[in-house]
Write an enzyme that holds these catalytic residues in place. Structure first.
Site, short mmCIF file in Angstrom:
data_model
loop_
_atom_site.label_atom_id
_atom_site.label_comp_id
_atom_site.label_asym_id
_atom_site.label_seq_id
_atom_site.Cartn_x
_atom_site.Cartn_y
_atom_site.Cartn_z
N HIS A 202 0.82 -1.22 0.00
CA HIS A 202 0.00 0.00 0.00
C HIS A 202 0.85 1.26 0.00
CE1 HIS A 202 -4.01 -1.94 1.32
NE2 HIS A 202 -3.87 -1.86 0.02
N ARG A 325 -3.11 -5.95 -18.12
CA ARG A 325 -2.68 -7.31 -17.75
C ARG A 325 -3.84 -7.99 -17.04
NH1 ARG A 325 2.48 -4.27 -16.72
NH2 ARG A 325 4.11 -5.37 -17.87
N ARG A 361 -5.21 -7.82 -22.86
CA ARG A 361 -4.36 -8.97 -23.17
C ARG A 361 -4.95 -10.18 -22.46
NH1 ARG A 361 1.78 -9.02 -21.18
NH2 ARG A 361 0.80 -9.50 -19.20
N ASN A 481 10.20 -6.70 -21.68
CA ASN A 481 10.61 -7.36 -20.42
C ASN A 481 10.94 -8.82 -20.68
OD1 ASN A 481 9.67 -4.93 -19.51
ND2 ASN A 481 7.81 -5.74 -18.59
N ASP A 482 10.03 -9.49 -21.35
CA ASP A 482 10.28 -10.90 -21.65
C ASP A 482 11.26 -11.06 -22.79
OD1 ASP A 482 8.90 -12.56 -19.80
OD2 ASP A 482 7.03 -11.75 -20.60
N CYS A 529 5.15 -2.10 -25.12
CA CYS A 529 4.47 -1.95 -23.83
C CYS A 529 5.34 -2.48 -22.69
CB CYS A 529 3.10 -2.62 -23.83
SG CYS A 529 3.16 -4.39 -24.12
C1 PEP Z 1 6.70 -7.68 -21.36
O1 PEP Z 1 7.07 -8.86 -21.28
O2 PEP Z 1 7.45 -6.76 -21.71
C2 PEP Z 1 5.32 -7.30 -20.99
C3 PEP Z 1 4.88 -6.09 -21.19
O3 PEP Z 1 4.54 -8.24 -20.40
P1 PEP Z 1 4.68 -8.70 -18.87
O4 PEP Z 1 5.61 -7.73 -18.21
O5 PEP Z 1 3.31 -8.69 -18.29
O6 PEP Z 1 5.24 -10.06 -19.00
MG MG Z 2 5.61 -10.41 -21.06
#
Ligand code: PEP
Ligand code: MG
Length: 622
Positions: A202, A325, A361, A481-482, A529
Site C-alpha cells: 500500500h 494485464r 491482453r 521485459n520478456d 508496452c
Molecule cells: C513484457 O514482457 O514486456 C510485458 C509487457 O509483459 P509482462 O511484463 O506482463 O510479462
Molecule cells: Mg511479457
C-alpha cells in the site's frame, strides 16, 4: 542545488539497490524516521482487573477508529477516493466484530491483558495473510500490523508517532505504514526510501498516487543513514546514493530537469488535434498509451484521472490503455472469474476510457505468476505460460474471448495475445476467436466485428518470424521485459543476475528493429508496452527505430512525453541506424546514446552517475 548542512563532515558515498516502486528522482536531505514496533507482554489478570481492561480496549478501538478516519480524510484530499479506500478497509478491520469479540473473550475468559490479547489476535490474522498463496493478500498483512500498532500504542501508553518534517526531505525508514505515507505527504516529503515492502504494498501504491518516487526492499540501508545526509533516490534505476560526490550530484540534477521532464505539465503539449500524441520537435507523432498494472480500483482510477486530464486540456481525446494485464484480476479471485464477471470488468474499463482504446491482453499466467494450487514447474518461465495455457484450456479461453468481445460493442477494445512463439499457436487462437464470435452472433449479442487483434512480440522466435505474423494480425506490441529475458537467458526477477539484464543489449535491439521493420513493410503498427518504453535512454532509439506507439505506466507518461518533445526524429533515425549497425555491447549502445543526448545538451554523459549506474540493472518483476 543541494547544499551540505553546516558543520557536517562530508561522508563516504554509499550505494544501495532496491526495487523502484514509484518512478522519479528525488534529491535532498534524509529524514530518518524510526518506527519501533511495539510488543505486549503476557501476564495473568486478576478477576477484578477484567472490567477495566475491557474498557481500555474499547476506548483504544474508538481512538484507532478516529485516527483512521482522520487519515482517510487527508488521503481523500491528497490522492482521491480510490486510494483512500485503503483506509476504509482498515476501518472495516478495526470494526470487525468477530475479531473484537474474540479479543474481549481472551481478556475475560483467559485473563489476558488487553494489549497482549490484541497482539496475539492480530498477529495470528497477520500470519494467516503472510503465509497465504495470494501475494496481494500477503501485502495486506501490513495493514493489520498498522492497526495492531495503533491499538498497542494506546494500550501501552506510548506517545504518538510524529509524522511531520520541517525541511523538504526524503523519508528513510525500516518500514512505514500507509498512514505514515499520507501524513508525511502533508509536509514536504520528496520521496520514500524503505528497507521493507514490495511494489504492490500500500505504501508503494500511495507513493505512486502521490506522484512521489519510492524505493522499497532496500534491506538494511536505513541503519547507515542519518537525518541530514544528502541522498539521491533514483526511482528509475532502483538505487539510493548516500552522500554523493559533487559530480554525481551534478549529473543527477541535470538529468532530473532534462531527461525526466520534471516540472513539465502534462496538459497542453501532450495533446494534438486528433490523438493523444506527443510529437518530436520536428513534428513526428508518437502515440502514448498507458499500461494498467493490476486489477485494483486504485490503479484504474489513477490511469483514468490521467486520461481525463489530457482530454480536459483541449484536444478532446482521451488517453487509452496499451496493455491491460488481465491476469492481475485473477489474483483477486480464488478461481478463474466467470464469463459474466469478466464481461462486466472489461466493459467497465471500456466504458471508463471510451472512446480511447483499451487493449485487453488475454491471461498471461504461469512464469512467476503462478496461481495457487497450480502445478509447480522446474522452469516456469519456459513452461506452461500465457497463450499456451489458454490453448490447453478451451473453456476458460472461450469464456475470456467471449467476455472481451462482449465488452467491445462500442468499438474501443483491442485484443492481444501474450507469449506467442509460432504461427500455429496464433492460428489456433484465431480459430477460438472465430468460434467465440460465431457463438455471440447466434445469440444476437453485440460486439465489434472488426475487433483489432494483436500479439505481443516478447519471445525471440516471434520477433525473428515477425513478417510471417503480419498477415494474421492488426498490430504488434513489443514486450521488452520478456524479450530481454528470453534473448539473454537472464531471469527478469532474479537479483543475483540483474546486472546482466540489459534491455539495451544490441541483440535485443536487433529483434526490436526486425519487428518494427516487419510491421512497417506490412503496414501494421508496432508499439512497445514493456518497461523499455519508459527507460529514458531508450526513447531516442525507439523513436528512431520507427516505434509508433509507446505504452507505459501512468507515472512514467509525463516524463516520456517531455522527452519525446525534445528529440528530433531525423536525428533519432540516424542514431538508431548508427547504433544498430555498429554496436557490440550494451555499454557501446549506452555510450552512443549518451553522446547523442549530450550533443543536444540533454544530459551530461560523462557524469559518474549515468555511466556507472549504467541505466540497465533493474529488476523487472511482474
Ligand atoms: C513484457 O514482457 O514486456 C510485458 C509487457 O509483459 P509482462 O511484463 O506482463 O510479462
Ligand atoms: Mg511479457
Amino acid at each position: 542545488m543541494i547544499v551540505h548542512p553546516k558543520n557536517k563532515e562530508p561522508k563516504e558515498t554509499l550505494r544501495f539497490s532496491g526495487i523502484a516502486a514509484s518512478r522519479g528522482i528525488a534529491i535532498g536531505p534524509a529524514y530518518r524516521y524510526f518506527r519501533t514496533l511495539l510488543y505486549a507482554e503476557d501476564r495473568t489478570l486478576t478477576p477484578d482487573e477484567v472490567g477495566h481492561e475491557i474498557e481500555r480496549f474499547d476506548t483504544a478501538v474508538q481512538k484507532a477508529r478516529q485516527e483512521i478516519e482522520k487519515v482517510r480524510r487527508v488521503a481523500e484530499q491528497k490522492v482521491g477516493t480510490p486510494a483512500s479506500s485503503i483506509f476504509e478497509a482498515q476501518m472495516m478491520m478495526v470494526s470487525d466484530e468477530f475479531i473484537l469479540s474474540t479479543i474481549r473473550q481472551r481478556i475475560k475468559h483467559d485473563l489476558k491483558p488487553a494489549a497482549y490479547a490484541v497482539d496475539i489476535e492480530f498477529s495470528a490474522h497477520q500470519h494467516m495473510l503472510e503465509t497465504g498463496d495470494n501475494p496481494l493478500m500477503r501485502e495486506r498483512a501490513d495493514d493489520v500490523e498498522d492497526i495492531k500498532q495503533r491499538l498497542l500504542r494506546y494500550l501501552l501508553d506510548r506517545k504518538k508517532w510524529l509524522s511531520k518534517i520541517d525541511v523538504p526531505s526524503i523519508l528513510v525508514a525500516e518500514m512505514i505504514t500507509p498512514a505514515d505515507a499520507i501524513l508525511f505527504a502533508r509536509s514536504s516529503v520528496l520521496g520514500f526510501a524503505i528497507d521493507g515492502g514490495g511494489v504492490t504494498s500500500h505504501v508503494a501504491i500511495l507513493a505512486r498516487s502521490l506522484g512521489l518516487p519510492a524505493l522499497v526492499a532496500l534491506h538494511s540501508a536505513a541503519e547507515h543513514i542519518e537525518t541530514g545526509d544528502i541522498i539521491i533516490l533514483d526511482g528509475e534505476r532502483g538505487e539510493l546514493i548516500v552522500s554523493p560526490d559533487a559530480e554525481t550530484l551534478k549529473g543527477y540534477e541535470q538529468e532530473q530537469s532534462y531527461v525526466l521532464g520534471s516540472g513539465v505539465d502534462l496538459t497542453g503539449p501532450l495533446l494534438e488535434e486528433d490523438a493523444p500524441a506527443s510529437r518530436t520537435e520536428d513534428g513526428h507523432p508518437i502515440k502514448l498509451l498507458m499500461n494498467l498494472e493490476f486489477g485494483s480500483e486504485v490503479a484504474i482510477v489513477e490511469a483514468e484521472r490521467l486520461s481525463d486530464s489530457t482530454a480536459a486540456s483541449g484536444g478532446g481525446k482521451r488517453l487509452g490503455l496499451g496493455l491491460v494485464r488481465t491476469e492481475h484480476f485473477l489474483l483477486l479471485h480464488d478461481d478463474f472469474p466467470t464469463e459474466e464477471d469478466q464481461t462486466s470488468l472489461y466493459r467497465d474499463l471500456a466504458e471508463r476510457f471510451y472512446p480511447a482504446p483499451v487493449t485487453l491482453r488475454t491471461f498471461d499466467v504461469g512464469g512467476d505468476k503462478v496461481l495457487s494450487g497450480s502445478y509447480r514447474e522446474d522452469n516456469p518461465f519456459l513452461g506452461w505460460r500465457g497463450l499456451r495455457i489458454s490453448l490447453d484450456e478451451p473453456d476458460l479461453f472461450l469464456a475470456q474471448l467471449r467476455a472481451i468481445l462482449r465488452a467491445s460493442a462500442r468499438n474501443n477494445v483491442r485484443l492481444m495475445f501474450p507469449m506467442v512463439t509460432n504461427v500455429d499457436e496464433l492460428s489456433r487462437a484465431l480459430a477460438f476467436l472465430s468460434e467465440a464470435k460465431e457463438s455471440l452472433r447466434s445469440t444476437g449479442e453485440a460486439f465489434d466485428e472488426k475487433l483489432p487483434v494483436g500479439i505481443m512480440i516478447e519471445v525471440p522466435s516471434a520477433a525473428i518470424m515477425a513478417a510471417s505474423f503480419v498477415p494474421m494480425v492488426d498490430y504488434f506490441s513489443i514486450g521488452s521485459n520478456d524479450l530481454t529475458q528470453y534473448t539473454l537467458a537472464v531471469d527478469r526477477g532474479n537479483d543475483l543476475i540483474s546486472t546482466l539484464y540489459q534491455e539495451l543489449h544490441p541483440a535485443v535491439l536487433k529483434l526490436i528493429l526486425m519487428t518494427a521493420e516487419a510491421g512497417r513493410n506490412g503496414g501494421k503498427p508496432v508499439s512497445i508496452c514493456g518497461e523499455l518504453g519508459s527507460y529514458p535512454l531508450a526513447t531516442p532509439l525507439l523513436v528512431g527505430m520507427g516505434i509508433e506507439e509507446i505504452s507505459v505506466a501512468p507515472s512514467a507518461l509525463r516524463a516520456l512525453a517531455a522527452r519525446i518533445k525534445l528529440l528530433n526524429y531525423q536525428e533519432c533515425k540516424d542514431l538508431a541506424k548508427r547504433i544498430l549497425s555498429n554496436s557490440f555491447s550494451p555499454e557501446d549502445v549506452k555510450r552512443q546514446i549518451l553522446e547523442f543526448l549530450s550533443a543536444r545538451q540533454l544530459i551530461d554523459p560523462f557524469s559518474e552517475t549515468t555511466l556507472r549506474s549504467g541505466f540497465g540493472a533493474r529488476l523487472i518483476k511482474r
